[in-house]
Design a protein around this motif. Structure first.
Motif, PDB file in Angstrom:
ATOM      1  N   VAL A 193       0.813  -1.208   0.000  1.00  0.00           N
ATOM      2  CA  VAL A 193       0.000   0.000   0.000  1.00  0.00           C
ATOM      3  C   VAL A 193       0.850   1.263   0.000  1.00  0.00           C
ATOM      4  CG1 VAL A 193      -0.230   0.086   2.525  1.00  0.00           C
ATOM      5  CG2 VAL A 193      -2.039   1.063   1.081  1.00  0.00           C
ATOM      6  N   ILE A 194       2.057   1.244   0.575  1.00  0.00           N
ATOM      7  CA  ILE A 194       2.883   2.464   0.595  1.00  0.00           C
ATOM      8  C   ILE A 194       3.617   2.692  -0.715  1.00  0.00           C
ATOM      9  CG2 ILE A 194       3.189   2.343   3.100  1.00  0.00           C
ATOM     10  CD1 ILE A 194       6.108   1.450   2.572  1.00  0.00           C
ATOM     11  N   GLY A 195       3.435   1.791  -1.688  1.00  0.00           N
ATOM     12  CA  GLY A 195       4.086   1.956  -2.984  1.00  0.00           C
ATOM     13  C   GLY A 195       5.387   1.199  -3.116  1.00  0.00           C
ATOM     14  N   GLY A 196       5.938   0.700  -1.996  1.00  0.00           N
ATOM     15  CA  GLY A 196       7.159  -0.087  -2.048  1.00  0.00           C
ATOM     16  C   GLY A 196       6.884  -1.522  -2.430  1.00  0.00           C
ATOM     17  N   ASN A 197       7.941  -2.245  -2.746  1.00  0.00           N
ATOM     18  CA  ASN A 197       7.785  -3.644  -3.149  1.00  0.00           C
ATOM     19  C   ASN A 197       8.879  -4.498  -2.532  1.00  0.00           C
ATOM     20  OD1 ASN A 197      10.155  -4.001  -5.154  1.00  0.00           O
ATOM     21  ND2 ASN A 197       9.135  -2.160  -5.920  1.00  0.00           N
ATOM     22  N   SER A 198       8.689  -5.783  -2.583  1.00  0.00           N
ATOM     23  CA  SER A 198       9.617  -6.829  -2.165  1.00  0.00           C
ATOM     24  C   SER A 198       9.535  -7.097  -0.669  1.00  0.00           C
ATOM     25  CB  SER A 198      11.066  -6.529  -2.559  1.00  0.00           C
ATOM     26  OG  SER A 198      11.702  -5.680  -1.642  1.00  0.00           O
ATOM     27  N   GLU A 199       9.807  -8.317  -0.312  1.00  0.00           N
ATOM     28  CA  GLU A 199       9.957  -8.733   1.075  1.00  0.00           C
ATOM     29  C   GLU A 199      11.230  -9.543   1.148  1.00  0.00           C
ATOM     30  OE1 GLU A 199       9.581 -10.924   4.842  1.00  0.00           O
ATOM     31  OE2 GLU A 199       9.711 -11.791   2.831  1.00  0.00           O
ATOM     32  N   GLN A 247      11.194  -6.785   6.919  1.00  0.00           N
ATOM     33  CA  GLN A 247      12.068  -6.589   5.771  1.00  0.00           C
ATOM     34  C   GLN A 247      11.265  -6.359   4.490  1.00  0.00           C
ATOM     35  OE1 GLN A 247      15.653  -9.236   5.789  1.00  0.00           O
ATOM     36  NE2 GLN A 247      14.647 -10.134   7.556  1.00  0.00           N
ATOM     37  N   THR A 248      10.121  -5.683   4.623  1.00  0.00           N
ATOM     38  CA  THR A 248       9.367  -5.294   3.439  1.00  0.00           C
ATOM     39  C   THR A 248       9.908  -3.977   2.892  1.00  0.00           C
ATOM     40  OG1 THR A 248       7.751  -4.374   4.989  1.00  0.00           O
ATOM     41  CG2 THR A 248       7.188  -6.461   3.929  1.00  0.00           C
ATOM     42  N   CYS A 249       9.707  -3.771   1.594  1.00  0.00           N
ATOM     43  CA  CYS A 249       9.899  -2.466   0.962  1.00  0.00           C
ATOM     44  C   CYS A 249      11.304  -1.900   1.142  1.00  0.00           C
ATOM     45  CB  CYS A 249       8.860  -1.469   1.469  1.00  0.00           C
ATOM     46  SG  CYS A 249       7.154  -1.953   1.138  1.00  0.00           S
ATOM     47  N   GLU A 250      12.285  -2.535   0.498  1.00  0.00           N
ATOM     48  CA  GLU A 250      13.627  -1.961   0.467  1.00  0.00           C
ATOM     49  C   GLU A 250      13.561  -0.599  -0.204  1.00  0.00           C
ATOM     50  OE1 GLU A 250      18.069  -2.760  -1.451  1.00  0.00           O
ATOM     51  OE2 GLU A 250      16.485  -4.256  -1.695  1.00  0.00           O
ATOM     52  N   CYS A 251      14.192   0.395   0.408  1.00  0.00           N
ATOM     53  CA  CYS A 251      14.060   1.770  -0.089  1.00  0.00           C
ATOM     54  C   CYS A 251      14.699   1.983  -1.450  1.00  0.00           C
ATOM     55  CB  CYS A 251      14.638   2.738   0.930  1.00  0.00           C
ATOM     56  SG  CYS A 251      13.653   2.828   2.452  1.00  0.00           S
ATOM     57  N   CYS A 252      15.792   1.266  -1.753  1.00  0.00           N
ATOM     58  CA  CYS A 252      16.401   1.388  -3.081  1.00  0.00           C
ATOM     59  C   CYS A 252      15.411   1.032  -4.187  1.00  0.00           C
ATOM     60  CB  CYS A 252      17.617   0.466  -3.197  1.00  0.00           C
ATOM     61  SG  CYS A 252      19.124   1.096  -2.448  1.00  0.00           S
ATOM     62  N   ASN A 253      14.498   0.118  -3.892  1.00  0.00           N
ATOM     63  CA  ASN A 253      13.551  -0.305  -4.923  1.00  0.00           C
ATOM     64  C   ASN A 253      12.666   0.855  -5.367  1.00  0.00           C
ATOM     65  OD1 ASN A 253      14.689  -2.649  -3.955  1.00  0.00           O
ATOM     66  ND2 ASN A 253      12.780  -3.783  -3.817  1.00  0.00           N
ATOM     67  N   TYR A 269      16.673   1.168   5.760  1.00  0.00           N
ATOM     68  CA  TYR A 269      16.929   0.219   4.673  1.00  0.00           C
ATOM     69  C   TYR A 269      15.596  -0.373   4.221  1.00  0.00           C
ATOM     70  CZ  TYR A 269      19.712  -3.485   2.299  1.00  0.00           C
ATOM     71  OH  TYR A 269      20.306  -4.319   1.379  1.00  0.00           O
ATOM     72  N   PHE A 270      14.849  -0.916   5.189  1.00  0.00           N
ATOM     73  CA  PHE A 270      13.514  -1.463   4.931  1.00  0.00           C
ATOM     74  C   PHE A 270      12.462  -0.583   5.599  1.00  0.00           C
ATOM     75  CE2 PHE A 270      16.316  -5.250   5.039  1.00  0.00           C
ATOM     76  CZ  PHE A 270      16.099  -5.711   3.751  1.00  0.00           C
ATOM     77  N   SER A 271      11.234  -0.726   5.133  1.00  0.00           N
ATOM     78  CA  SER A 271      10.090  -0.095   5.786  1.00  0.00           C
ATOM     79  C   SER A 271       9.171  -1.209   6.260  1.00  0.00           C
ATOM     80  CB  SER A 271       9.349   0.829   4.811  1.00  0.00           C
ATOM     81  OG  SER A 271      10.182   1.903   4.420  1.00  0.00           O
ATOM     82  N   PRO A 272       9.257  -1.586   7.547  1.00  0.00           N
ATOM     83  CA  PRO A 272       8.515  -2.759   8.023  1.00  0.00           C
ATOM     84  C   PRO A 272       7.016  -2.519   8.020  1.00  0.00           C
ATOM     85  CG  PRO A 272       9.559  -1.614   9.855  1.00  0.00           C
ATOM     86  CD  PRO A 272      10.057  -0.954   8.609  1.00  0.00           C
ATOM     87  N   LEU A 273       6.264  -3.450   7.452  1.00  0.00           N
ATOM     88  CA  LEU A 273       4.817  -3.346   7.376  1.00  0.00           C
ATOM     89  C   LEU A 273       4.106  -4.355   8.266  1.00  0.00           C
ATOM     90  CD1 LEU A 273       4.253  -2.635   3.570  1.00  0.00           C
ATOM     91  CD2 LEU A 273       4.388  -1.015   5.468  1.00  0.00           C
TER      92      LEU A 273
END
Length: 731
Positions: free
Chosen positions: A279-285, A302-308, A353-357
């Motif tokens: 939902v925040i627009g980030g991807n990957s786990e 470890q959801t949503c690595e910011c580099c992605n 690094y990650f945005s934990p969901l």
């Protein structure tokens, strides 16, 4: 373009202070050492003191160049020029265009990473997901430096930067030109960043065919081929390894007209945005894509690595430039406000690094000089360009795609357009054409979440016609537009779990505040019972779930601003009957966790310096702490870790918390030198963490104040351990 006072400008200024605190000579340490020149500064810590060193310099060069372009402050341009001069000196000492910061360990010695490129040129190629001939992503790191010089050339108008970029690209290009097509594809199995983009960009700037030929030569067919055919084969692939490849495909289409490249880039964007994004627009786990539209079981710290998202926004800009479709900026705005803007700690300027969901986690941030993860590098860039996509030129028209307080001074046309607003906390936006030589066409983007925009021109209601996602106006000097974009609260469900919902108001994802990070969240994941409705609180973008939430009344506010607390983003939405059935189980599980805490004798949180010191932890080479997570860990590779834990009279149990993803590992757990468990971590992950318990033979612990515990890996394999706990068995 300049940002006006706002949270965006404040974040940019915080980042500027961090950029100025860094010493270019320390980032250049390995470059000079590898070229046989005396370093002028000590190497930084974190990733800069490991084999991946050098990528930070490339990001830093891009960041100071972007900051110069966005602020006009001369110190940033001076720093960019200094780094270019130093890279030129390294190239001169090397004599062949090479300048690199990576290192590789061989026979107990640390060598300059150039040895890897020379081996590859000679046909010796050994690749893995991140490794190339024992080097850690050397081409990825090389690309960051090359991209930095190209940014210095474009943004700082530095001709020497282009000469350095050509030298860097020439050295790498000659390596690829020495290989046959199959060998090139073998090399490309290792993460290699956006090298296609840089070669294509050099073609655009020089007009030389060689660079276009090289861009086409280093397309990664295993990835590009299926995407060009409209197939999503992304599951299990490292996410940020792939995104730059498709940015390269986009640039290849723009410079070479390759229609297949455009098709791959567009399909990839559609697939990632609609089938692999949260939902925040980030991807990957865990840094990887999963199966499309299967996200509900992939919620962890470890959801949503910011580099992605950094790279997805780059790709989005390319695709929007092709078609002008407003929907691209619906995604851009979503990811920018909710993911990118959540990355920086506003107090320190440090990055996540990650945005934990997953519910109950807080964010973890970098340190100023001892992290330098990939997301620190892309974070420096993110906060150097918060305003770079507000205004777009569309022929003679100004297109406004983001509503952040700012001023556009289009000197070429004698036009000056200003935005004043507290968006996204307010739905009111004022746009003033304070200067114009002639009538100026302006297009205002209407976000997809806004159903009923309204416009007043110079205080009078103006008829609104939305065409292709924009309101088109023709303004004259002195005209003032009052744009209203009404926001409504809505829920968005997980595609594979309709009862798992997130709350969104206008462009902002809302999250519940679950308390400070130094206090555990011991209850169950928050649940919404009955109608998922929010009650507005006493401040903008503040809401309450009132008596609809369990275990308590929860307050929701924008996810991006919750930098120092635990959060919940997704909520299980149950009917009253479902809650009646689920409540006893959830309460019992929470009570059991609290009971174990009360019976705890000792606890060790791995990856934290003081707890590891207090427990006399010793680790063999190959294990390392993982500082880029909210909950730190120690990564086990081949070898062992040994530590001491307090004991107590009576039967004891050892509880170990592992990452939930690894499976089919093979290691032994020993207490006082005797094996108490042979662990394999079998099966698929069902939760972010995998908690396992091991009863301890009383003969090994009785009468002792401490016991020695060891983890011994049977082979070179990866597993992360977060916590070890010794607690008394229930009576």
């Amino acid at each position: 373009m300049r940002l006006k006072p706002s949270r965006f400008l404040t974040a940019t200024q915080t980042n500027q202070r961090y950029l100025l605190s860094l010493e270019p000579d320390r980032l250049l340490h390995n470059f000079r050492a590898g070229a046989g020149l005396p370093p002028k500064g000590e190497v930084y810590g974190g990733w800069e003191s490991r084999g991946i060193a050098g990528h930070s310099l490339g990001h830093y060069l891009s960041a100071v160049s972007l900051t110069w372009a966005q602020t006009g402050q001369p110190e940033f341009k001076r720093r960019a020029a200094y780094i270019v001069e130093e890279l030129a000196a390294c190239q001169g000492a090397n004599g062949d265009g090479y300048a690199g910061g990576t290192t590789v360990d061989r026979d107990g010695k640390t060598l300059d990473g150039k040895v890897v490129y020379e081996e590859v040129r000679a046909g010796k190629i050994d690749t893995a997901g991140f490794g190339l001939n024992g080097g850690w992503v050397p081409i990825y790191t090389y690309h960051k430096v090359l991209a930095g010089t190209l940014d210095a050339h474009a943004l700082c108008d530095d001709p020497k930067a282009l000469a350095v970029a050509i030298g860097l690209a020439d050295y790498l290009g000659r390596m690829f030109e020495a290989l046959d097509a199959q060998q090139v594809q073998t090399v490309l199995r290792a993460e290699h960043g956006g090298i296609v983009e840089s070669f294509a960009e050099l073609h655009a700037r020089t007009g030389q065919q060689r660079w276009l030929d090289l861009a086409r030569r280093v397309q990664h067919e295993d990835i590009v081929g299926p995407l060009a055919e409209g197939r999503d084969d992304l599951a299990g692939k490292h996410a940020n390894t792939q995104i730059p490849k498709l940015i390269g495909e986009a640039r290849l289409y723009e410079t070479g007209g390759d229609a297949r490249a455009a098709k791959a880039a567009m399909f990839f964007w559609e697939t990632v945005v609609h089938d692999h994004s949260y939902v925040i627009g980030g991807n990957s786990e865990f840094e990887h894509f999963g199966k499309p539209r299967q996200l509900s079981t992939r919620l962890g710290q470890q959801t949503c690595e910011c580099c992605n998202s950094y790279n997805m926004l780059k790709l989005t800009r390319h695709l929007h430039a092709w078609s002008g479709e407003s929907r691209y900026f619906d995604f851009y705005e979503r990811a920018h406000l909710n993911h990118i803007l959540s990355q920086q700690d506003p107090d320190t300027g440090m990055f996540t690094y990650f945005s934990p969901l997953a519910s109950g986690y807080a964010r973890g941030h970098s340190s100023p000089t001892d992290s330098f993860w990939c997301c620190v590098g892309s974070g420096m860039e993110n906060y150097s360009k918060l305003g770079d996509s507000i205004f777009w030129r569309d022929g003679e028209r100004i297109r406004v795609n983001l509503y952040y307080p700012s001023t556009l001074d289009w000197s070429e046309k004698g036009a000056k357009l200003e935005i004043d607003t507290d968006f996204p906390y307010s739905d009111q936006i004022t746009l003033t054409l304070s200067k114009a030589k002639t009538p100026t066409p302006v297009s205002l983007r209407v976000p997809g979440w806004c159903a009923a925009p309204s416009v007043k021109l110079n205080g009078r209601a103006h008829a609104v016609t939305v065409k292709n996602g924009y309101i088109d106006l023709t303004l004259r000097a002195g005209d003032k537009v009052a744009l209203t974009l009404p926001m409504t609260v809505r829920t968005e469900s997980m595609p594979d779990a309709p009862d798992l919902v997130a709350f969104v108001n206008g462009p902002l994802v809302l999250a519940a505040d679950l308390g400070p990070p130094d206090q555990p969240w011991d209850s169950f994941d928050p649940v919404v019972v009955g109608t998922a409705a929010l009650t507005p609180a006493d401040a903008p973008q503040r809401f309450s779930l009132a008596d609809h939430s369990r275990p308590q009344d929860l307050t929701l506010r924008p996810y991006f601003e919750q930098h120092h607390n635990r959060t919940a983003v997704y909520f299980r939405n149950l009917t009253p009957a479902q809650w009646t059935q689920a409540e006893p189980r959830l309460v019992a599980e929470a009570k059991a966790r609290a009971d174990i805490r009360d019976r705890t004798v000792d606890i060790l949180r791995f990856g934290e310096q003081q707890p590891e010191t207090d427990h006399a932890l010793k680790a063999s080479p190959g294990t390392q702490d993982s500082g880029n997570l909210t909950v730190r860990s120690r990564v086990l590779n081949k070898g062992s870790i040994t530590f001491q834990m307090a004991a107590a009279p009576g039967p004891l149990i050892l509880e170990v918390t592992y990452d939930g993803s690894p499976r089919n590992k093979d290691f032994r757990i020993l207490v006082e030198g005797q094996e108490v468990a042979h662990e394999t971590l079998p099966g698929e992950r069902t939760s972010p963490l995998n908690v396992k318990t091991y009863p301890l033979p009383q003969a090994l612990t009785e009468g002792k104040s401490k016991v020695t515990i060891s983890f011994e890996m049977a082979a070179n394999q990866w597993a992360a351990v977060f916590e070890a706990r010794v607690f008394k068995a229930a009576r």
